[in-house]
Design an enzyme around this catalytic site. Structure first.
Site, mmCIF file in Angstrom:
data_model
loop_
_atom_site.group_PDB
_atom_site.id
_atom_site.type_symbol
_atom_site.label_atom_id
_atom_site.label_comp_id
_atom_site.label_asym_id
_atom_site.label_seq_id
_atom_site.Cartn_x
_atom_site.Cartn_y
_atom_site.Cartn_z
ATOM 1 N N LYS A 37 0.817 -1.200 0.000
ATOM 2 C CA LYS A 37 0.000 0.000 0.000
ATOM 3 C C LYS A 37 0.865 1.270 0.000
ATOM 4 C CE LYS A 37 -3.116 -2.651 2.874
ATOM 5 N NZ LYS A 37 -3.107 -3.168 4.278
ATOM 6 N N GLY A 38 2.140 1.090 0.310
ATOM 7 C CA GLY A 38 3.009 2.232 0.590
ATOM 8 C C GLY A 38 3.245 3.196 -0.559
ATOM 9 N N GLU A 92 7.581 2.251 -6.162
ATOM 10 C CA GLU A 92 7.709 1.696 -4.812
ATOM 11 C C GLU A 92 7.983 2.813 -3.806
ATOM 12 O OE1 GLU A 92 6.969 -0.229 -2.667
ATOM 13 O OE2 GLU A 92 8.233 -2.019 -2.603
ATOM 14 N N ASP A 93 7.625 2.577 -2.558
ATOM 15 C CA ASP A 93 7.873 3.588 -1.527
ATOM 16 C C ASP A 93 9.338 3.604 -1.086
ATOM 17 O OD1 ASP A 93 7.699 1.090 -0.296
ATOM 18 O OD2 ASP A 93 6.178 1.668 1.165
ATOM 19 N N ASP A 96 14.791 -1.427 0.549
ATOM 20 C CA ASP A 96 15.573 -1.689 1.751
ATOM 21 C C ASP A 96 16.594 -2.786 1.408
ATOM 22 O OD1 ASP A 96 16.085 -1.517 4.560
ATOM 23 O OD2 ASP A 96 14.785 -3.226 4.923
ATOM 24 N N LYS A 124 17.504 2.788 0.889
ATOM 25 C CA LYS A 124 18.487 2.654 1.979
ATOM 26 C C LYS A 124 19.622 1.782 1.453
ATOM 27 C CE LYS A 124 15.146 2.274 5.809
ATOM 28 N NZ LYS A 124 14.608 1.276 6.751
ATOM 29 N N PHE A 145 14.373 3.650 10.478
ATOM 30 C CA PHE A 145 13.028 3.187 10.152
ATOM 31 C C PHE A 145 12.137 4.397 9.951
ATOM 32 C CE2 PHE A 145 8.827 1.444 10.522
ATOM 33 C CZ PHE A 145 8.953 0.308 9.736
ATOM 34 N N ASP A 152 4.498 2.732 6.548
ATOM 35 C CA ASP A 152 3.775 2.439 7.778
ATOM 36 C C ASP A 152 4.654 1.847 8.864
ATOM 37 O OD1 ASP A 152 4.070 -0.118 6.301
ATOM 38 O OD2 ASP A 152 2.904 -0.932 7.965
ATOM 39 N N ARG A 158 0.717 5.913 7.694
ATOM 40 C CA ARG A 158 0.855 6.106 6.244
ATOM 41 C C ARG A 158 0.353 7.478 5.809
ATOM 42 N NH1 ARG A 158 1.870 1.035 3.941
ATOM 43 N NH2 ARG A 158 0.832 -0.728 4.914
HETATM 44 P P1 IMP Z 1 12.926 -4.902 0.824
HETATM 45 O O1 IMP Z 1 12.319 -6.096 0.167
HETATM 46 O O2 IMP Z 1 13.783 -5.276 1.995
HETATM 47 O O3 IMP Z 1 13.636 -3.992 -0.124
HETATM 48 O O4 IMP Z 1 11.754 -4.143 1.525
HETATM 49 C C1 IMP Z 1 10.930 -3.272 0.901
HETATM 50 C C2 IMP Z 1 9.679 -3.072 1.732
HETATM 51 O O5 IMP Z 1 9.961 -3.062 3.115
HETATM 52 C C3 IMP Z 1 9.073 -1.730 1.439
HETATM 53 O O6 IMP Z 1 8.166 -1.800 0.389
HETATM 54 C C4 IMP Z 1 8.410 -1.379 2.756
HETATM 55 O O7 IMP Z 1 7.101 -1.897 2.769
HETATM 56 C C5 IMP Z 1 9.216 -2.075 3.803
HETATM 57 N N1 IMP Z 1 10.156 -1.157 4.490
HETATM 58 C C6 IMP Z 1 11.490 -1.160 4.407
HETATM 59 N N2 IMP Z 1 12.049 -0.202 5.156
HETATM 60 C C7 IMP Z 1 11.011 0.448 5.734
HETATM 61 C C8 IMP Z 1 10.947 1.588 6.619
HETATM 62 O O8 IMP Z 1 11.928 2.208 7.029
HETATM 63 N N3 IMP Z 1 9.684 1.966 6.989
HETATM 64 C C9 IMP Z 1 8.565 1.334 6.560
HETATM 65 N N4 IMP Z 1 8.585 0.283 5.722
HETATM 66 C C10 IMP Z 1 9.807 -0.166 5.313
HETATM 67 MG MG MG Z 2 6.162 -1.721 0.456
#
Ligand code: IMP
Ligand code: MG
Length: 167
Positions: A37-38, A92-93, A96, A124, A145, A152, A158
């Site tokens: 949803k982000g 994408e939001d 990570d 990040k 974070f 969220d 959000r």
């Molecule tokens: P990845 O698969 O580790 O790259 O994670 C991506 C997803 O993790 C994002 O779409 C977010 O939903 C969530 N996420 C990662 N870091 C944060 C944060 O700092 N705050 C909130 N959601 C996060």
């Molecule tokens: Mg996400």
């Protein structure tokens, strides 16, 4: 709650990203795939600045519980339309570890779009587990974070109009 990126900086940067996308996709139709949803606030702010024809699609995946990545990606909601031959941008939001987008990119490439790029509001880089080419990045941030503007903490916050962080 401390503010990391305020509303003015967000709007200014999203404007710049929209200009880059317009330049790269001159006159082309673009399919924006928002990752629920982000990505919703970012998708809206970005898309309203584009003069291209825009088709909005959404997917929902899960890979995250609380503040820790589980590393397993599953599709909870799939696209409603066909993207074969289309110029697609995943919106994408935040990126990570890179697991979600690596999985999604692979999954969407199998559907044979004409092109596939990634736009993320935040990244990040220090947290990356999987190497990933990202075409449009709003802001590179430290390993904090963050919440707000779609992001969220246990489904809340959000709706904040800025990006904040929790110590
Ligand atoms: P990845 O698969 O580790 O790259 O994670 C991506 C997803 O993790 C994002 O779409 C977010 O939903 C969530 N996420 C990662 N870091 C944060 C944060 O700092 N705050 C909130 N959601 C996060
Ligand atoms: Mg996400």
């Amino acid at each position: 709650m401390d503010i990391l990126i305020n509303e003015v900086r967000l709007q200014k940067r999203i404007n710049e990203l929209a200009k880059m996308i317009e330049k790269d996709y001159q006159g082309k139709e673009i399919v924006l795939i928002g990752i629920l949803k982000g990505s919703v606030p970012f998708l809206w702010e970005l898309s309203k600045r584009l003069k291209n024809d825009v088709i909005m699609e959404f997917m929902e995946v899960s890979s995250y519980e609380g503040t820790e990545s589980t590393g397993v990606v599953t599709i909870k909601k799939d696209l409603s339309g066909n993207i074969e031959g289309k110029d697609v941008i995943i919106v994408e939001d935040i990126i990570d570890t890179g697991r979600t987008l690596t999985y999604l990119k692979q999954n969407l490439l199998e559907r044979k779009p004409n092109s596939l790029k990634i736009a993320t509001l935040l990244s990040k880089p220090s947290r990356r587990v999987l190497e990933l080419d990202v075409d449009y990045i709003g802001f590179q941030i430290e390993d904090k974070f963050v919440v707000g503007f779609g992001l969220d903490y246990n489904q809340k916050l959000r709706n904040l109009p800025y990006i904040g962080y929790i110590e």
